[in-house]
Design an enzyme around this catalytic site. Sequence first.
Site, mmCIF file in Angstrom:
data_model
loop_
_atom_site.group_PDB
_atom_site.id
_atom_site.type_symbol
_atom_site.label_atom_id
_atom_site.label_comp_id
_atom_site.label_asym_id
_atom_site.label_seq_id
_atom_site.Cartn_x
_atom_site.Cartn_y
_atom_site.Cartn_z
ATOM 1 N N ASP A 71 -36.260 44.178 -47.742
ATOM 2 C CA ASP A 71 -36.937 45.272 -47.050
ATOM 3 C C ASP A 71 -37.998 45.941 -47.904
ATOM 4 O OD1 ASP A 71 -35.709 45.543 -44.395
ATOM 5 O OD2 ASP A 71 -33.861 45.736 -45.544
ATOM 6 N N GLU A 84 -31.565 47.160 -32.503
ATOM 7 C CA GLU A 84 -31.026 46.609 -33.744
ATOM 8 C C GLU A 84 -30.624 47.795 -34.608
ATOM 9 O OE1 GLU A 84 -33.894 43.949 -35.521
ATOM 10 O OE2 GLU A 84 -34.305 43.047 -33.567
#
Lengths: 277, 406
Positions: A62, A51
């Site tokens: 995040d 990824e």
Amino acid sequence: MSNKGRIERLFETRTGHEKIMSLFLTAGYPDPSETVALVRELETSGADILELGMPFSDPLADGPTIQYASKVALEQGVNLDSIFGMIREIRKTSQIPIVLMGYINPVLQYGLDAFFRKAKASDADGIILPDVPPGEFPEIEDLCRKHGIDSIHLVAPNTSDSRMQEIDRASRGFVYCVSVTGVTGTREGDEVSRSVSGFIQRVRKNVTRNPVLVGFGIRSHADAMAVSSETDGFIVGSALIDYIRGIYPGPDWIKKTGDFVRELKYGSQIREKSTHP
Amino acid sequence: MDIEKKIDSRFGSLPDNRGFYGKFGGRYVPEILIPALDELAGAFFAAMKDPAFQQHFTSLLHEYVGRETPLTYAGRLSEHFGKARIYLKREDLCHTGAHKINNAVGQVLLARRMGKTRIIAETGAGQHGVATATVCAYFGMTCIIYMGAEDIVRQKLNVDRMRLLGAEVRPVESGAKTLSNAINEAIRDWVSNVEDTFYIIGSAVGPHPYPMMVREFQSVIGKETIDQSLEQEGRLPDYVLACVGGGSNAIGMFHPLLSYENVRLYGIEAAGEGVQTPRHAATLSGGLPGILHGSLSYLLQTQYGQIAEAHSVSAGLDYPGVGPEHSFLRDSGRVTYAAVTDSDALDGVQLLSSKEGIIPALETAHAIAYLDTMMPKTQPDEFVVINCSGRGDKDMETISKFMNRT
């Protein structure tokens, strides 16, 4: 699509109980000129899927680790064109499935059509846009289908059964199962596996068309085995970046990262297992 | 009473059921927040239809916030320009000193109705943080305020107020350390504590239903302005001005007036050091559509779609985005958006202070400063309403520095 994608083939050809390991790396972290070499090392050390994070200035899903990696990458001028360039370089020697992962705004400014054309041309396989849940942006779903890019969506512990089924239908490649309600890198210690197991069973029941990879908070082989026992595999991101952050730019940092990745996938008995399927 | 003719009902009926204002708005958020937004929207729409909720909201606005706020005729300011009559909608007289508390009361009531025990909020200038901390103290609720480290320095007074009110102020060290980063951090908190936490967004931004919810709780400003205009002038105003950062005071003032075609609406953004420089916060004047904090709207951004740092002397306008409904109103042409520089805004503070004995917030001062541009075009038989969104006590340090420099 008549041709099966790399991700679909990967899940079809995996052997026995082996867990698929997907690694998240922010493109260009820690150094854009080393990304291709680093990815090569990740693959030979056992990564099954890559990824590749498309860095964004405001990564609101995040935690601190990926915020940091995104900042480092952006400061070194990483943008979507340079990421497509990295993928083309990787493709010269590797057939690892590559999933682009990032926030929608840079993709939007690039131009949706241009983005999907270039992603396909550089031979990327899939896309994860965490801030575009299924149903919110139909044009993107259409472009994924048109260009043969797998659209991967997330399910979370608070996702309802019917919504999981909807997400399964909207996804192709795999479904990304977020094991804890939190941002990336969230860790709930030993509680993870216990609190997660009921949720995973619900995912298994409702996500039937796609393989399931579980992620968020996995920092070791033991974590990975504990949470992925009932799924097709697991995803590691923040722990990998934290590891690199700790050793870069010391001697042999790429090689050491490879050792870390082998340990993640195979545990401490790595010598008894083949290092690559 | 028969007031001016309605032009177009479409302005009143938005957003659509998916949270869009034309192409703007939406819910571009991580999957974890989708159930929370569904739950929030359900509770909000039910509350809006519930007379008991409405009554509780209205009575708190009356007894605790001090509404209704006056519509004050600004005689010496009007004389200064020698054109139309100028009125001030006195949101600066709300408890805590700005319009922000209208929305904080509404959302805390909603949180209580939903059984949420932990309140989080972001703040820029600190007014929303203070308002939220205030209402949480009133109800005895846990309150955590995310605030950019840079804003903590320039709005120290408000930080102390929040702490005095029992809130925990968490400094945000990422990015430019201002409002936008504080929103990121509040969203991360919400994602991590979604079961028991209610996120009170202070501006008309964020994913659906936030922009609509903030508008509804703030539209008391516009509704009162309509009633007071009819009472004091016998008709609706010819011009209405409000400053726009995220745009909560402006949408609260504008929304009830949108369908009256004769009322010209002006939203005034922060031009910082100039819209032609990289240091401004004039999203609608100098931005492009994009997605940030859960909705599609105009944004300050780079050619690569990275969010640009906004700049304004006023912390409350220092935001690279804007509420999606403002983007829609801009493109539809219903509202005129313009921008005013830092130094013009500081002149605006001095003008209103010296002419009316009202020290406006730096945010509000942007709307005051735009009078220089707008008033020459007005007629003596017309009248203007400026939303005086907040008072300037919190900005005295910045204002003093400016006064000593000139």
